[in-house]
Write a protein that holds these residues in place. Sequence first.
Motif, PDB file in Angstrom:
ATOM      1  N   ARG A 212      -5.942  11.190 -17.104  1.00  0.00           N
ATOM      2  CA  ARG A 212      -6.950   9.374 -16.945  1.00  0.00           C
ATOM      3  C   ARG A 212      -6.928   8.826 -15.365  1.00  0.00           C
ATOM      4  NH1 ARG A 212      -4.173   4.953 -20.664  1.00  0.00           N
ATOM      5  NH2 ARG A 212      -6.111   3.684 -19.408  1.00  0.00           N
ATOM      6  N   THR A 213      -7.039   7.477 -15.174  1.00  0.00           N
ATOM      7  CA  THR A 213      -7.299   7.278 -13.619  1.00  0.00           C
ATOM      8  C   THR A 213      -6.147   6.402 -13.729  1.00  0.00           C
ATOM      9  OG1 THR A 213      -9.527   7.955 -12.705  1.00  0.00           O
ATOM     10  CG2 THR A 213      -8.594   6.175 -11.708  1.00  0.00           C
ATOM     11  N   TRP A 214      -5.208   6.181 -13.113  1.00  0.00           N
ATOM     12  CA  TRP A 214      -4.058   4.991 -12.492  1.00  0.00           C
ATOM     13  C   TRP A 214      -5.023   4.274 -11.375  1.00  0.00           C
ATOM     14  CZ3 TRP A 214       0.111   4.018 -15.664  1.00  0.00           C
ATOM     15  CH2 TRP A 214      -0.024   4.773 -16.884  1.00  0.00           C
ATOM     16  N   ARG A 215      -4.701   3.145 -11.211  1.00  0.00           N
ATOM     17  CA  ARG A 215      -4.813   2.364  -9.371  1.00  0.00           C
ATOM     18  C   ARG A 215      -3.422   2.518  -9.396  1.00  0.00           C
ATOM     19  NH1 ARG A 215      -9.649  -1.796  -9.954  1.00  0.00           N
ATOM     20  NH2 ARG A 215     -10.793   0.685  -9.836  1.00  0.00           N
ATOM     21  N   VAL A 216      -3.410   2.650  -8.135  1.00  0.00           N
ATOM     22  CA  VAL A 216      -1.975   2.101  -7.124  1.00  0.00           C
ATOM     23  C   VAL A 216      -2.350   1.613  -6.011  1.00  0.00           C
ATOM     24  CG1 VAL A 216      -0.305   3.519  -6.581  1.00  0.00           C
ATOM     25  CG2 VAL A 216      -1.004   4.230  -7.687  1.00  0.00           C
ATOM     26  N   ARG A 217      -1.529   0.362  -5.515  1.00  0.00           N
ATOM     27  CA  ARG A 217      -1.695  -0.606  -4.464  1.00  0.00           C
ATOM     28  C   ARG A 217       0.187  -0.962  -4.228  1.00  0.00           C
ATOM     29  NH1 ARG A 217      -1.845  -5.969  -2.871  1.00  0.00           N
ATOM     30  NH2 ARG A 217      -1.201  -7.385  -5.460  1.00  0.00           N
ATOM     31  N   ALA A 218      -0.158  -0.360  -2.672  1.00  0.00           N
ATOM     32  CA  ALA A 218       0.536  -0.153  -2.151  1.00  0.00           C
ATOM     33  C   ALA A 218       1.230  -1.417  -1.214  1.00  0.00           C
ATOM     34  CB  ALA A 218       1.081   1.154  -1.745  1.00  0.00           C
ATOM     35  N   LEU A 219       2.391  -2.507  -0.290  1.00  0.00           N
ATOM     36  CA  LEU A 219       2.356  -3.154   0.544  1.00  0.00           C
ATOM     37  C   LEU A 219       2.303  -2.143   1.468  1.00  0.00           C
ATOM     38  CD1 LEU A 219       3.598  -7.166  -0.476  1.00  0.00           C
ATOM     39  CD2 LEU A 219       1.585  -6.095   0.066  1.00  0.00           C
ATOM     40  N   GLU A 220       4.013  -1.654   2.419  1.00  0.00           N
ATOM     41  CA  GLU A 220       3.512  -0.364   2.951  1.00  0.00           C
ATOM     42  C   GLU A 220       4.328   0.487   2.949  1.00  0.00           C
ATOM     43  OE1 GLU A 220       7.367  -2.489   4.277  1.00  0.00           O
ATOM     44  OE2 GLU A 220       6.045  -4.404   4.963  1.00  0.00           O
ATOM     45  N   GLY A 221       3.605   1.450   3.910  1.00  0.00           N
ATOM     46  CA  GLY A 221       4.144   2.886   3.166  1.00  0.00           C
ATOM     47  C   GLY A 221       2.520   3.527   3.523  1.00  0.00           C
ATOM     48  N   ASP A 222       2.229   4.883   4.025  1.00  0.00           N
ATOM     49  CA  ASP A 222       1.301   5.573   4.090  1.00  0.00           C
ATOM     50  C   ASP A 222       1.182   6.001   2.173  1.00  0.00           C
ATOM     51  OD1 ASP A 222      -1.412   7.252   4.515  1.00  0.00           O
ATOM     52  OD2 ASP A 222      -0.512   7.689   6.262  1.00  0.00           O
ATOM     53  N   LEU A 223       0.741   5.410   1.877  1.00  0.00           N
ATOM     54  CA  LEU A 223       0.139   5.479   0.491  1.00  0.00           C
ATOM     55  C   LEU A 223      -0.923   7.565   0.554  1.00  0.00           C
ATOM     56  CD1 LEU A 223       0.492   5.344  -2.377  1.00  0.00           C
ATOM     57  CD2 LEU A 223      -1.438   3.504  -2.750  1.00  0.00           C
ATOM     58  N   PRO A 224      -1.814   6.931   0.831  1.00  0.00           N
ATOM     59  CA  PRO A 224      -2.775   8.311   0.766  1.00  0.00           C
ATOM     60  C   PRO A 224      -2.016   9.778   1.347  1.00  0.00           C
ATOM     61  CG  PRO A 224      -3.320   6.524   1.733  1.00  0.00           C
ATOM     62  CD  PRO A 224      -2.828   5.801   1.084  1.00  0.00           C
ATOM     63  N   ALA A 225      -1.328   9.586   2.419  1.00  0.00           N
ATOM     64  CA  ALA A 225      -0.564  10.479   2.272  1.00  0.00           C
ATOM     65  C   ALA A 225       0.580  10.923   2.215  1.00  0.00           C
ATOM     66  CB  ALA A 225       0.566  10.110   4.692  1.00  0.00           C
ATOM     67  N   ALA A 226       1.627   9.770   1.334  1.00  0.00           N
ATOM     68  CA  ALA A 226       2.245  10.346   0.162  1.00  0.00           C
ATOM     69  C   ALA A 226       1.982  10.698  -0.598  1.00  0.00           C
ATOM     70  CB  ALA A 226       3.237   9.241   0.035  1.00  0.00           C
ATOM     71  N   LEU A 227       0.671  10.577  -1.272  1.00  0.00           N
ATOM     72  CA  LEU A 227      -0.220  11.558  -1.858  1.00  0.00           C
ATOM     73  C   LEU A 227      -0.609  12.527  -1.969  1.00  0.00           C
ATOM     74  CD1 LEU A 227      -2.968   8.539  -3.665  1.00  0.00           C
ATOM     75  CD2 LEU A 227      -0.468   9.568  -4.783  1.00  0.00           C
ATOM     76  N   ASP A 228      -1.057  13.131  -0.651  1.00  0.00           N
ATOM     77  CA  ASP A 228      -1.584  14.535  -0.194  1.00  0.00           C
ATOM     78  C   ASP A 228      -0.636  15.277  -0.154  1.00  0.00           C
ATOM     79  OD1 ASP A 228      -4.305  13.732  -0.137  1.00  0.00           O
ATOM     80  OD2 ASP A 228      -4.471  12.945   1.933  1.00  0.00           O
ATOM     81  N   ARG A 229       0.805  14.741   0.479  1.00  0.00           N
ATOM     82  CA  ARG A 229       1.902  15.425   0.345  1.00  0.00           C
ATOM     83  C   ARG A 229       2.204  16.078  -1.296  1.00  0.00           C
ATOM     84  NH1 ARG A 229       3.921  11.679   3.225  1.00  0.00           N
ATOM     85  NH2 ARG A 229       4.958  10.846   2.307  1.00  0.00           N
TER      86      ARG A 229
ATOM     87  N   THR B  82      -9.661   0.948  -1.309  1.00  0.00           N
ATOM     88  CA  THR B  82     -10.167  -0.013  -1.130  1.00  0.00           C
ATOM     89  C   THR B  82      -8.770  -1.003  -1.279  1.00  0.00           C
ATOM     90  OG1 THR B  82      -9.980  -0.271  -3.838  1.00  0.00           O
ATOM     91  CG2 THR B  82     -11.282   1.295  -2.823  1.00  0.00           C
ATOM     92  N   PRO B  83      -9.371  -2.301  -1.147  1.00  0.00           N
ATOM     93  CA  PRO B  83      -8.872  -3.384  -1.556  1.00  0.00           C
ATOM     94  C   PRO B  83      -7.656  -3.930  -2.439  1.00  0.00           C
ATOM     95  CG  PRO B  83     -10.876  -4.245  -0.581  1.00  0.00           C
ATOM     96  CD  PRO B  83     -10.593  -2.714  -0.849  1.00  0.00           C
ATOM     97  N   SER B  84      -8.416  -2.962  -3.446  1.00  0.00           N
ATOM     98  CA  SER B  84      -7.948  -2.982  -5.068  1.00  0.00           C
ATOM     99  C   SER B  84      -6.397  -2.116  -4.272  1.00  0.00           C
ATOM    100  CB  SER B  84      -8.911  -3.423  -6.348  1.00  0.00           C
ATOM    101  OG  SER B  84      -9.374  -1.620  -6.053  1.00  0.00           O
ATOM    102  N   GLY B  85      -6.002  -1.161  -4.633  1.00  0.00           N
ATOM    103  CA  GLY B  85      -5.494  -0.307  -4.446  1.00  0.00           C
ATOM    104  C   GLY B  85      -6.159   1.811  -4.094  1.00  0.00           C
ATOM    105  N   VAL B  86      -5.515   2.264  -4.756  1.00  0.00           N
ATOM    106  CA  VAL B  86      -6.436   4.163  -4.351  1.00  0.00           C
ATOM    107  C   VAL B  86      -6.127   3.937  -5.873  1.00  0.00           C
ATOM    108  CG1 VAL B  86      -5.195   6.130  -3.973  1.00  0.00           C
ATOM    109  CG2 VAL B  86      -5.118   4.743  -1.965  1.00  0.00           C
ATOM    110  N   ASP B  87      -7.169   4.902  -6.586  1.00  0.00           N
ATOM    111  CA  ASP B  87      -7.162   5.608  -7.725  1.00  0.00           C
ATOM    112  C   ASP B  87      -6.661   7.181  -8.109  1.00  0.00           C
ATOM    113  OD1 ASP B  87      -8.169   2.767  -8.544  1.00  0.00           O
ATOM    114  OD2 ASP B  87      -9.842   4.138  -9.152  1.00  0.00           O
TER     115      ASP B  87
END
Length: 306
Positions: free
Chosen positions: A230-247, A256-261
């Motif tokens: 299932r899909t979860w939505r993550v939102r962060a104030l600081e840090g490179d969230l997409p890069a951390a997910l890719d790693r 998106t403004p509401s976060g990353v699915d």
Amino acid sequence: MPEQDPGILAQDVRRRFGAVEAVRGMSLTVPRGEVTALVGPNGAGKTTLLLMLATLLAPDSGHLRVAGLDPATDADAVRARIGWMPDVFGVYDQLTAREYIGFFAEAYRIPAGTARERVAELLELVHLAEFAEQPVHVLSRGQKQRLGLARALVHRPEVLLLDEPASGLDPRSRVELRDLLRAQAREGTAVLVSSHILTELEEVADRVVFVDRGTTVSEHAIGELGTHRRTWRVRALEGDLPAALDRRGVEHGEPTPSGVDVLLESEQAAADLLRDLIADQVRVVSFAPAGNHLESAYLAFTEERR
């Protein structure tokens, strides 16, 4: 009839309209004392199935039983045992709300004294008592939906068939509908409800039947739906969230403004990812499922059919 018999049983039911096979092999069971949700997209055959259960269409083939009876050959007996609320139903605009319910009580041959009490009880139940003496045409769409539900319940049916019952209802009325359906199930009624509003269905249903393109995809108890991706939505104030997910090799959508699915296998995988993101100095402020279990499960179970 034995109490353990299901309220509804359908096995390999088919129905064709000319060249279009609207229902092509649907099977389902609706136990007594439970609410079963019928979930599928427009054109999946849900309404056609409900019309066959309500004796308004005959199946071309297959086995169909409602309260132990064949709706094609025992239509009158089935109608005496079901409450039917279609998606769109006609009303007699010049009757008052009380007269409208009373008309159907008379149609079911409920004795006059009992009918008066039942009509008053139902108007209270669907929160229309204050409109009892108002003509039906002054009611809003949502109020007419509630009136239709009262009509379906007037004869205390064994089986309740509801096609999009929450259409036109405000949030409070949807909560009241949920409570009413749960109460009907507790009294032993077999309830089958079709709706596109999956949040409300998840809250009211004991079981779910997924249908698509005229066939049954799967049947499940609601409690079994947590074991799929299932899909979860993550939102962060600081840090490179997409890069951390890719790693970490996590499949994700665009920010998106509401976060990353992100697409995860289980709640355990979600807990592990949250721990890892915090370790990577990503300041996560929200981490929650996107949508609900019912919606996610439906997408997962029908994905391979697309």
